[in-house]
Design an enzyme around this catalytic site. Structure first.
Site, PDB file in Angstrom:
ATOM      1  CD  GLU A   1      13.223 -41.341 -20.279  1.00  0.00           C
ATOM      2  OE1 GLU A   1      12.040 -41.028 -20.254  1.00  0.00           O
ATOM      3  OE2 GLU A   1      13.619 -42.502 -20.496  1.00  0.00           O
TER       4      GLU A   1
ATOM      5  CD  GLU B   1      16.921 -47.083 -19.875  1.00  0.00           C
ATOM      6  OE1 GLU B   1      16.014 -47.133 -20.736  1.00  0.00           O
ATOM      7  OE2 GLU B   1      16.846 -46.352 -18.869  1.00  0.00           O
TER       8      GLU B   1
HETATM    9  O1  9MR Z   1      11.206 -51.361 -19.768  1.00  0.00           O
HETATM   10  C1  9MR Z   1      10.326 -50.611 -18.977  1.00  0.00           C
HETATM   11  C2  9MR Z   1       8.906 -51.080 -19.205  1.00  0.00           C
HETATM   12  O2  9MR Z   1       8.735 -52.381 -18.685  1.00  0.00           O
HETATM   13  C3  9MR Z   1       7.925 -50.122 -18.561  1.00  0.00           C
HETATM   14  O3  9MR Z   1       6.605 -50.485 -18.919  1.00  0.00           O
HETATM   15  C4  9MR Z   1       8.214 -48.705 -18.997  1.00  0.00           C
HETATM   16  C5  9MR Z   1       7.232 -47.793 -18.316  1.00  0.00           C
HETATM   17  O4  9MR Z   1       7.535 -46.493 -18.351  1.00  0.00           O
HETATM   18  O5  9MR Z   1       9.546 -48.357 -18.687  1.00  0.00           O
HETATM   19  C6  9MR Z   1      10.473 -49.144 -19.359  1.00  0.00           C
HETATM   20  O6  9MR Z   1      11.785 -48.730 -19.059  1.00  0.00           O
HETATM   21  C7  9MR Z   1      12.145 -47.414 -19.490  1.00  0.00           C
HETATM   22  C8  9MR Z   1      13.196 -46.896 -18.561  1.00  0.00           C
HETATM   23  O7  9MR Z   1      12.751 -46.966 -17.238  1.00  0.00           O
HETATM   24  C9  9MR Z   1      13.590 -45.476 -18.912  1.00  0.00           C
HETATM   25  N1  9MR Z   1      13.989 -45.359 -20.278  1.00  0.00           N
HETATM   26  C10 9MR Z   1      13.098 -45.941 -21.272  1.00  0.00           C
HETATM   27  C11 9MR Z   1      12.781 -47.383 -20.892  1.00  0.00           C
HETATM   28  C12 9MR Z   1      11.938 -48.042 -21.948  1.00  0.00           C
HETATM   29  O8  9MR Z   1      10.687 -47.404 -21.979  1.00  0.00           O
END
Ligand code: 9MR
Length: 373
Positions: free
Chosen positions: A156, A261
């Site tokens: 990102e 994802e």
């Molecule tokens: O799914 C993840 C969630 O449990 C966490 O709280 C969050 C914290 O930043 O991150 C989520 O996963 C993310 C992923 O690592 C990167 N792309 C976006 C995802 C959804 O937020």
């Protein structure tokens, strides 16, 4: 006559069970197309609900850690590494004979503040940050060398409009932080695949910026195997056309593509993206399916899943992996994002860990597609 009826019913029953058995899993059906995976959380690794751990082992050919390999959990302080969860996660994948992906090395979120500041709380110099990145990447990639197929090296780095996100990494090192991250990861494990990962890759300006980044990394002699398109989707956005255009552009850039994802929210949303700091106030109107999804909406969701999945199949020459972000609706991050406390239904297993009906249709679609090849 009676015998005839019974045998008719029996035959139908037999046919139905043969059909179900013939279905197998999505991972099996897509074996010749791409890896099919799921993001896994620690309770699942720890077997808190054994049926979830079993489902993960049975239904998917690859896993990624939803959180436990991110910078903050693994490296909370400069001289402290916590390996317990990440080690267990990697061992879980190995036990299940699954391909393991590392997520993620460099991200503006879920990273300790220590990375960017000196003992007085002031921003560190570019040299110091670069060295801290090197230490982090060498240590984490080095630890799982030979056990992880690939890493989301940078996550990102762009805004949707294609400009660089003004993260601390960018503020201190400029855009070269990305190049350094790829170089360090390659030095740490020359055989590991390296990925750039982002959300809203279907947005033209962002996709173009990523294509440009791929060109620049290649021109600088860096290894980059694939771009990860997170694919956090909604019922109507992004459009299929925009999704296909992004796949075409990435393919033309000479990189492989990972759907990293995937989920499709069924809820209304004031925001389309995955910037984790975004949040809106709860209201009942924005949480309409507490008692379940109405059939008409479910149909739309099913069709949407199949339409998008068909695209992934169509580009299976460059799409190496499709990973769903979470096993079941109970555990999806979308229950808390971008509005806390809602009930979403975005993934392939329901709250009782039952496989949704659409999965059988996906399997049929993959089988049909592969029989024509
Ligand atoms: O799914 C993840 C969630 O449990 C966490 O709280 C969050 C914290 O930043 O991150 C989520 O996963 C993310 C992923 O690592 C990167 N792309 C976006 C995802 C959804 O937020």
């Amino acid at each position: 006559m009676k015998i005839k009826i019974i045998s008719g019913i029996t035959a139908m029953f037999l046919l139905a069970s043969v059909d179900a058995a013939a279905q197998g899993t999505l991972a099996e059906a897509t074996k010749g197309n791409f890896l099919f995976g799921v993001a896994v959380n620690m309770p699942q690794v720890n077997g808190v609900n054994p049926s979830e751990s079993e489902l993960i082992a049975k239904e998917f050919s690859t896993i990624v850690a939803e959180n436990c390999m991110k910078p903050q959990p693994v490296h909370p302080q400069e001289n402290t590494y916590n390996w317990e969860d990440a080690d267990k996660f990697v061992a879980f994948g190995e036990k299940n004979k699954q391909v393991v992906t590392g997520h993620c090395l460099i991200w503006h979120s879920q990273v300790g503040r220590w990375m960017f500041v000196d003992e007085n709380g002031k921003d560190v110099s570019p040299e110091v940050l670069k060295e801290r990145m090197r230490q982090h990447i060498y240590t984490v990639v080095g630890r799982y060398k030979g056990r992880v197929k690939g890493w989301d090296v940078v996550n990102e780095a762009f805004e949707d409009n294609g400009t660089y996100r003004k993260s601390k990494f960018y503020q201190i090192l400029g855009k070269d932080f990305i190049k350094y991250a790829f170089q360090f990861a390659h030095e740490a494990d020359p055989n590991v695949e390296l990925y750039y990962n982002d959300y809203n890759v279907e947005t033209a300006s962002k996709c173009d910026a990523i294509v440009q980044l791929v060109k620049e990394l290649k021109a600088a002699g860096c290894r980059i195997d694939a771009v990860g398109s997170q694919s956090h989707m909604h019922l109507t956005r992004p459009t299929l056309k925009a999704t296909e255009t992004s796949l075409k552009k990435l393919k033309a850039a000479g990189v492989h593509i990972l759907i990293t994802e995937w989920d499709i929210s069924v809820l209304p949303s004031p925001y389309h993206g995955a910037n984790v700091s975004t949040s809106f106030t709860y209201s009942k109107e924005m949480d309409p399916y507490r008692e379940g999804v109405p059939a008409s909406v479910q149909q739309k969701w099913n069709k949407r899943v199949l339409d998008v999945f068909e695209l992934f199949l169509k580009y299976d020459d460059v799409v190496d992996r499709v990973t769903v972000w979470g096993l079941n609706d109970a555990g999806t991050w979308l229950n808390g994002f971008p509005i806390r406390g809602r009930k979403d239904y975005p993934v392939l297993f329901d709250r009782k860990n039952e496989r949704k009906a659409v999965v059988n249709d996906m399997i049929k679609m993959a089988n049909k597609y592969n029989s024509k090849k």
